[in-house]
Design a protein around this motif. Structure first.
Motif, short mmCIF file in Angstrom:
data_model
loop_
_atom_site.label_atom_id
_atom_site.label_comp_id
_atom_site.label_asym_id
_atom_site.label_seq_id
_atom_site.Cartn_x
_atom_site.Cartn_y
_atom_site.Cartn_z
N UNK A 1 0.82 -1.21 0.00
CA UNK A 1 0.00 0.00 0.00
C UNK A 1 0.86 1.27 0.00
N UNK A 2 2.02 1.17 0.61
CA UNK A 2 2.93 2.35 0.62
C UNK A 2 3.39 2.71 -0.78
N UNK A 3 3.52 1.70 -1.64
CA UNK A 3 3.91 1.98 -3.03
C UNK A 3 2.81 2.72 -3.77
N UNK A 4 1.57 2.62 -3.27
CA UNK A 4 0.45 3.34 -3.88
C UNK A 4 0.33 4.76 -3.34
N UNK A 5 1.22 5.12 -2.42
CA UNK A 5 1.23 6.49 -1.90
C UNK A 5 0.59 6.66 -0.55
N UNK A 6 0.16 5.57 0.09
CA UNK A 6 -0.50 5.71 1.38
C UNK A 6 0.53 6.01 2.45
N UNK B 1 -5.27 11.18 18.88
CA UNK B 1 -5.44 12.60 19.11
C UNK B 1 -6.90 13.00 18.86
N UNK B 2 -7.25 14.22 19.19
CA UNK B 2 -8.64 14.70 19.09
C UNK B 2 -9.16 14.66 17.67
N UNK B 3 -8.28 14.92 16.71
CA UNK B 3 -8.72 14.96 15.32
C UNK B 3 -9.23 13.58 14.89
N UNK B 4 -8.40 12.55 15.12
CA UNK B 4 -8.79 11.20 14.71
C UNK B 4 -10.04 10.73 15.45
N UNK B 5 -10.13 11.05 16.73
CA UNK B 5 -11.28 10.61 17.52
C UNK B 5 -12.57 11.29 17.04
N UNK C 1 4.40 21.01 9.12
CA UNK C 1 5.33 20.12 8.42
C UNK C 1 4.58 19.14 7.53
N UNK C 2 3.80 18.26 8.15
CA UNK C 2 3.10 17.22 7.39
C UNK C 2 1.60 17.34 7.62
N UNK C 3 0.89 17.71 6.57
CA UNK C 3 -0.57 17.71 6.62
C UNK C 3 -1.05 16.38 6.02
N UNK C 4 -2.03 15.78 6.67
CA UNK C 4 -2.47 14.44 6.28
C UNK C 4 -3.92 14.50 5.77
N UNK D 1 -3.06 9.89 3.73
CA UNK D 1 -2.13 10.24 2.66
C UNK D 1 -1.45 11.56 3.01
N UNK D 2 -0.16 11.64 2.73
CA UNK D 2 0.60 12.88 2.98
C UNK D 2 0.23 13.92 1.93
N UNK D 3 -0.23 15.08 2.40
CA UNK D 3 -0.65 16.13 1.47
C UNK D 3 0.52 16.64 0.63
N UNK D 4 1.74 16.44 1.12
CA UNK D 4 2.92 16.96 0.39
C UNK D 4 3.10 16.28 -0.96
N UNK D 5 2.60 15.04 -1.10
CA UNK D 5 2.75 14.39 -2.40
C UNK D 5 1.90 15.08 -3.47
N UNK D 6 0.77 15.67 -3.04
CA UNK D 6 -0.02 16.47 -4.00
C UNK D 6 0.76 17.73 -4.38
N UNK D 7 1.35 18.39 -3.35
CA UNK D 7 2.13 19.61 -3.61
C UNK D 7 3.31 19.31 -4.52
#
Length: 644
Positions: A100-105, A128-132, A153-156, A178-184
């Motif tokens: 799955x990591x090869x697919x960008x996850x 963390x609060x966001x995931x919950x 640094x890393x937006x997900x 997914x790491x937002x940086x790959x879109x950037x």
């Protein structure tokens, strides 16, 4: 007056039309700028949506193939023990996670219906609060949600999906991150602009034409995630647009400058003419003061002379003008010289050369002269001009150098003839210096003997046997020392003197002469090493260095000093260095030794160190002294003899 009013009126018209033109240019510039920005926004948004859709498809692919169709996964979540669920999930999906990591996850995390974190593969904090919060929403709605967890640094990008069984019962929640940086990164690699993340309230954003803001996602707290680019000024299209309108602005500015120039051209020209006249007058003044210039007519009659030329020749301008140039001719210059000179000038050629002249007072001076024809405004030949350079000093220097060269040549010839005599003279001179230094040292025992004899005068009436015996012993010691000096002097320049000396024997004998309470002499080297130096000379060198150290110790009442005597033998060399080093740390030693080492001072010719230098010179050795804060080293470099 009318002319001034007309100029002022047209000047106002021009200012008004120029201002309107600038306003129109700026309006068109802003309009074109907005079109380019909108074009970039639309293009960027299209690319972003395409890359975002790829993430959605990837998450759906993993969800349907790895979770929905996986009956084993359903059976795992139907168990009640969360620890067993975690272990079995890790065992089941850990091998798949690498794929799955090869697919960008970036990460996959699981949550229970009670909103408890079960497992994630990144092994980082995922409770963390966001995931919950997002998990709680999925549990409540049983629908998948998409959100972005923002950080500098890393937006997900999080795709939160429900896990249900065949009866459509909700079992758990899975988050695909997914790491937002790959879109950037994809966006920046396929765009002329460079984008970055930017978060703000919509009300906080100020309009700024130097960057692009594209809203892409609504975050919590009424904030929006934007794509932002700050490099518009470096963009080719915008730069080209700016260059075009800047060119128009510059063109109008230059047009204004040209018009102003045309209005005031006459006045500027008058100012330039005045400035040119002043510069020309200044130039003529400088030429008159610093240039040797002389003009004549066709017959050689002087028509012009600078002030500097008058000063050199000794004549005033009145005394030179209308006089023939022959007034400057030196008797040593031949008639043929001037005949050829005038022949070339009359052929309208230039002439260059050195001329010997005579001034008003009969003094000789030399000038390097350039003569050339002179013409009037009708290009008629009316005379000759000359520029001259004073080379009297150069000529005097050449004459002096020639005399010195001749004298040096004669002296070298004399030296070649008298070479052997001169060498002997040098030896005699060195012998004289050494004997003179020895004679200064003889004064010490002689003076002591003299003072002991005076003591006898004082004690002869007392007739004290012990005092007389003391004086007798003292005189004998001084006479013995004086005798040793005289014997050494006799053998100093003897041709039979042994030129190979055993260093160990000499140091051993000398060390016994010194009181151990003042100097402790330490030496350790091969007993068979011999130096290429006369025995007595080497003994006197070492003895005088040690005596110099002892003098300093006694003069300044120092404690016992340790002296190390050693040899430094250089590999692949026929040279050997004798080193005598003390451990004196007294700050006064530098001044004490520098006074003794000043061999140019005649007052130091009787010092022991001076005799050391002379004896080293006699044996083609080198003597050096290195004065340091904690020690002083005396170095004598000799030629090696033999090691048996």
């Amino acid at each position: 007056m009318k002319n001034k009013n007309l100029i002022f009126r047209y000047f106002l018209y021009f200012i008004l039309s120029f201002s309107i033109a600038i306003f129109v240019i700026n309006w068109f510039k802003n309009s074109s700028f907005e079109d380019i920005l909108n074009e970039y926004k639309q293009e960027t948004l299209t690319k972003y949506n395409r890359y975002y859709e790829e993430l959605i498809k990837t998450s759906d692919f993993i969800y349907f193939n790895g979770f929905i169709k996986n009956k084993k996964l359903i059976s795992i979540f139907q168990k009640n023990d969360e620890n067993k669920i975690k272990d079995e999930l890790y065992f089941e999906f850990e091998p798949e996670f690498s794929y799955y990591k090869t697919l960008g996850i970036y990460d996959i995390s699981f949550y229970s219906l009670q909103n408890n974190p079960i497992l994630n593969f990144k092994d980082i904090n995922f409770d963390d609060n966001f995931n919950l919060k997002i998990t709680q929403k999925v549990v409540a709605s049983k629908k998948e949600l998409v959100s972005i967890k923002y950080s500098d640094k890393n937006s997900i990008v999080v795709f939160s999906k429900p896990i249900i069984d065949e009866k459509l019962n909700l079992l758990a929640v899975v988050n695909f991150e997914f790491n937002f940086n790959q879109i950037l990164n994809k966006l920046n690699s396929n765009s002329e602009l460079i984008f970055e993340k930017f978060v703000s309230n919509s009300s906080d954003i100020e309009e700024n034409k130097l960057f692009i803001l594209i809203p892409i996602f609504e975050l919590e707290d009424k904030k929006t995630l934007y794509l932002k680019s700050n490099l518009l000024e470096k963009n080719k299209k915008i730069k080209k647009l700016n260059d075009f309108y800047n060119f128009l602005t510059i063109f109008l500015g230059l047009s204004f400058a040209v018009i102003v120039f045309l209005f005031y051209r006459t006045r500027i020209q008058e100012f330039r003419n005045k400035l040119l006249k002043n510069s020309y007058d200044e130039l003529l003044s400088q030429v008159d003061r610093y240039v040797l210039k002389l003009d004549t007519d066709l017959d050689g009659k002087i028509t012009f002379a600078t002030k500097y030329f008058c000063e050199m020749s000794g004549y005033s301008k009145d005394e030179l003008i209308d006089k023939n140039v022959n007034i400057l001719r030196h008797p040593d210059m031949s008639q043929n010289f001037y005949k050829n000179l005038w022949k070339e000038l009359r052929a309208k050629k230039t002439w260059q050369g050195e001329v010997k002249n005579i001034d008003k007072f009969g003094n000789t001076y030399w000038v390097k002269t350039s003569l050339f024809p002179k013409y009037n405004e009708k290009k008629q030949h009316i005379g000759y001009s000359s520029i001259r350079t004073d080379i009297t000093a150069t000529k005097q220097l050449e004459k002096t150098n020639r005399l010195l060269k001749d004298d040096l040549s004669n002296r070298l010839n004399d030296l070649k003839i008298q070479d052997e005599t001169a060498l002997n003279s040098l030896k005699v001179a060195l012998m004289s210096k050494i004997l003179d230094s020895f004679s200064h040292q003889w004064k010490t025992p002689i003076s002591k003997i003299y003072f002991e004899l005076l003591k006898l005068e004082n004690i002869k009436n007392d007739f004290d046997i012990s005092k007389i015996e003391e004086v007798k012993n003292s005189i004998e010691n001084e006479l013995r020392e004086l005798s040793d000096m005289l014997n050494e002097t006799k053998t100093l320049f003897s041709s039979r003197q042994n030129m190979s000396s055993n260093l160990f024997d000499i140091v051993n004998k000398i060390s016994n002469k010194f009181d151990n309470s003042w100097l402790e002499i330490i030496y350790d080297f091969d007993e068979n090493i011999k130096l290429n130096i006369a025995h007595n000379d080497l003994k006197n060198i070492i003895l005088n260095i040690l005596s110099t150290i002892l003098d300093f110790v006694k003069n300044y009442s120092l404690e016992k000093v340790i002296v190390n005597i050693s040899l430094q033998i250089e590999e692949n060399s026929d040279e050997i260095v004798l080193k005598i080093e003390d451990n004196i740390k007294d700050i006064r030693k530098k001044e004490f030794l520098e006074q003794l080492l000043n061999f140019e001072d005649e007052n130091k010719f009787d010092s022991k160190i001076y005799l050391v230098k002379l004896l080293a010179d006699k044996n083609q050795a080198i003597f050096l002294c290195n004065i340091l804060e904690n020690s002083t080293g005396y170095y004598i470099k000799f030629k090696k003899a033999k090691i048996f």
